[in-house]
Design a protein around this motif. Sequence first.
Motif, PDB file in Angstrom:
ATOM      1  N   THR A 150      19.018 -32.678 -25.059  1.00 20.44           N
ATOM      2  CA  THR A 150      19.920 -31.938 -25.966  1.00 20.44           C
ATOM      3  C   THR A 150      21.104 -32.828 -26.373  1.00 20.44           C
ATOM      4  N   ASP A 151      21.911 -32.336 -27.319  1.00 25.37           N
ATOM      5  CA  ASP A 151      23.015 -33.183 -27.801  1.00 25.37           C
ATOM      6  C   ASP A 151      24.308 -32.978 -27.010  1.00 25.37           C
ATOM      7  N   GLU A 152      25.219 -33.884 -27.223  1.00 28.33           N
ATOM      8  CA  GLU A 152      26.530 -33.908 -26.559  1.00 28.33           C
ATOM      9  C   GLU A 152      27.284 -32.580 -26.730  1.00 28.33           C
ATOM     10  N   LYS A 153      27.165 -32.005 -27.903  1.00 28.28           N
ATOM     11  CA  LYS A 153      27.891 -30.766 -28.175  1.00 28.28           C
ATOM     12  C   LYS A 153      27.422 -29.647 -27.237  1.00 28.28           C
ATOM     13  N   ASN A 154      26.140 -29.558 -27.062  1.00 23.38           N
ATOM     14  CA  ASN A 154      25.573 -28.556 -26.164  1.00 23.38           C
ATOM     15  C   ASN A 154      26.065 -28.785 -24.730  1.00 23.38           C
ATOM     16  N   GLU A 187      23.910 -26.448 -13.553  1.00 17.30           N
ATOM     17  CA  GLU A 187      23.776 -26.798 -14.977  1.00 17.30           C
ATOM     18  C   GLU A 187      25.054 -27.492 -15.477  1.00 17.30           C
ATOM     19  N   LEU A 245      18.252 -31.234 -20.010  1.00 17.29           N
ATOM     20  CA  LEU A 245      19.510 -31.432 -20.751  1.00 17.29           C
ATOM     21  C   LEU A 245      19.608 -32.809 -21.420  1.00 17.29           C
ATOM     22  N   ARG A 251      31.997 -23.519 -20.812  1.00 22.98           N
ATOM     23  CA  ARG A 251      31.690 -22.133 -20.396  1.00 22.98           C
ATOM     24  C   ARG A 251      31.859 -21.908 -18.896  1.00 22.98           C
ATOM     25  N   ASN A 272      29.610 -27.692 -24.399  1.00 24.27           N
ATOM     26  CA  ASN A 272      29.692 -26.231 -24.380  1.00 24.27           C
ATOM     27  C   ASN A 272      29.370 -25.664 -22.999  1.00 24.27           C
ATOM     28  N   ILE A 273      28.363 -26.244 -22.379  1.00 21.67           N
ATOM     29  CA  ILE A 273      27.994 -25.798 -21.018  1.00 21.67           C
ATOM     30  C   ILE A 273      29.169 -26.011 -20.069  1.00 21.67           C
ATOM     31  N   ALA A 333      25.513 -31.388 -16.754  1.00 21.50           N
ATOM     32  CA  ALA A 333      26.116 -31.645 -18.069  1.00 21.50           C
ATOM     33  C   ALA A 333      27.309 -32.592 -17.934  1.00 21.50           C
TER      34      ALA A 333
END
Lengths: 276, 276
Positions: A225-229, A67, A222, A236, A232-233, A71
């Motif tokens: 989804t947006d860049e921010k998500n 994941e 993915l 993390r 974050n991945i 990303a």
Amino acid sequence: MTTNNDQDHLIPIDHPRYESLKYRHKIIEGMKALVVAEAGLIAHGRGECFDYMLGEKTNETAKDAIEAAVALLLTATHPVISVNGNTAALCPNELVDLSEIINAPLEINLFYRKEGRIEAIKKVLEEAGAKQILGLDELKMVEIEELSSNRRNVDPNGIKIADVVFVPLEDGDRTEALKKIGKKIVAVDLNPISRTSIWADITIVDNIVRVVPEMIKIAKKLKETDEKNLKNIIKRFDNKKNIQFSLNTIIKYTKKQKKKTFIKLKKKNKNQNLIK
Amino acid sequence: MTTNNDQDHLIPIDHPRYESLKYRHKIIEGMKALVVAEAGLIAHGRGECFDYMLGEKTNETAKDAIEAAVALLLTATHPVISVNGNTAALCPNELVDLSEIINAPLEINLFYRKEGRIEAIKKVLEEAGAKQILGLDELKMVEIEELSSNRRNVDPNGIKIADVVFVPLEDGDRTEALKKIGKKIVAVDLNPISRTSIWADITIVDNIVRVVPEMIKIAKKLKETDEKNLKNIIKRFDNKKNIQFSLNTIIKYTKKQKKKTFIKLKKKNKNQNLIK
């Protein structure tokens, strides 16, 4: 049961290790077609062994690494997928699909050069539907000074300008060199303590034949989804923990095998007239 | 440093893995000379991986297994050494020496038959000084009914009448079949949980290139002792404990690597501008 005298077909289809043997067959056929180097067969065998000790499945930490890898590739400006003989032989269709979905060109980059190998790999990728392949024209290649092997030559429109390079089944020297010139590296390596595994930013400790299909699946999700998500991945994910967890998996697997083997051995000793 | 464009010589002599690469080279050359099957390269890779996790040295339990193996072969009425492509490529001279010292003939017995392979292996063994080689005349072979693969054919003067068979680098089916017809089996297998390892009476979990020289050394010593001593050595040996100990070695090695890798990864994270 299908067995005949061709050494590559000796294995019955209902063999408990059929899946593993199918890829072994692809690697051997790949060598015959010039796609895979002889040393690639030995490397494949090493991989088989590590895969075996990792339970031959994509574990949770590998899923997290996949994941994070997707990303990182999706947020890159110039992502590139580096292709060698073994990856081309094992999962050409999947590499082409991934390349399209994450919008990252495929670049052929070989450790073992041999007359006709680049052409053989090009053919395999084209048959799998690849439209753009980099690393073909040796005269146009530029050098990475940090590296002394053949792999120092990279495509000026590919790895040279890439910010993130996906290097499945890589050798340690090259991963280190690519890191030293500032690339971010996503590696697939079944050996969690190889130099590639240590040097990479994201190390997917899993079998390439399971990893690429999973990457495709995750990338489709993915992309929506947006860049921010995505950031974050990436944030993390902790590669240190990832590698430690992979080593734990090997330790656990070996302990489990120790128990199972002990039972098998006790049973065998009972049933047979053995030395003891 | 010697590097050139021949893929098999790309590795510098001062390479930290030179020893391992030397045998890899022998296996690749063996394939080119028909001695080794393509699948033998993959098997070699698997072995490399297990050897790596066993610390690439002959540990104490392997030493005990080697001693017991030599004692069993020396007390046998008809000991036979089964030779396949990989063993012939890796240590032909040592196999011939061992054969003479323990007075056990060499029998070529292949899983992967191919036109010219038996002749190629025969040539390698003869060049290493072998005087008597069994398993050459396919018309004279007899069948082991318990086995369905090519390996069911054995020499009537060799494995057929043997009481103890030394089978380095064996496949599980054959070890099981040989056990079922009452043979005592000494195996060399880097995978401590393979079917061969489980079925064998004595499993030497170690690299064949270290095992055979060690067997020669021990055989020279044990030949001077009496039957009672040999029988005591065999009686003392416990293959169940041996395999469990080998698995412990892998667990310990992986734990050690986990610690070492953690330090490396921490250092790397400090020095580099990484994702995290």
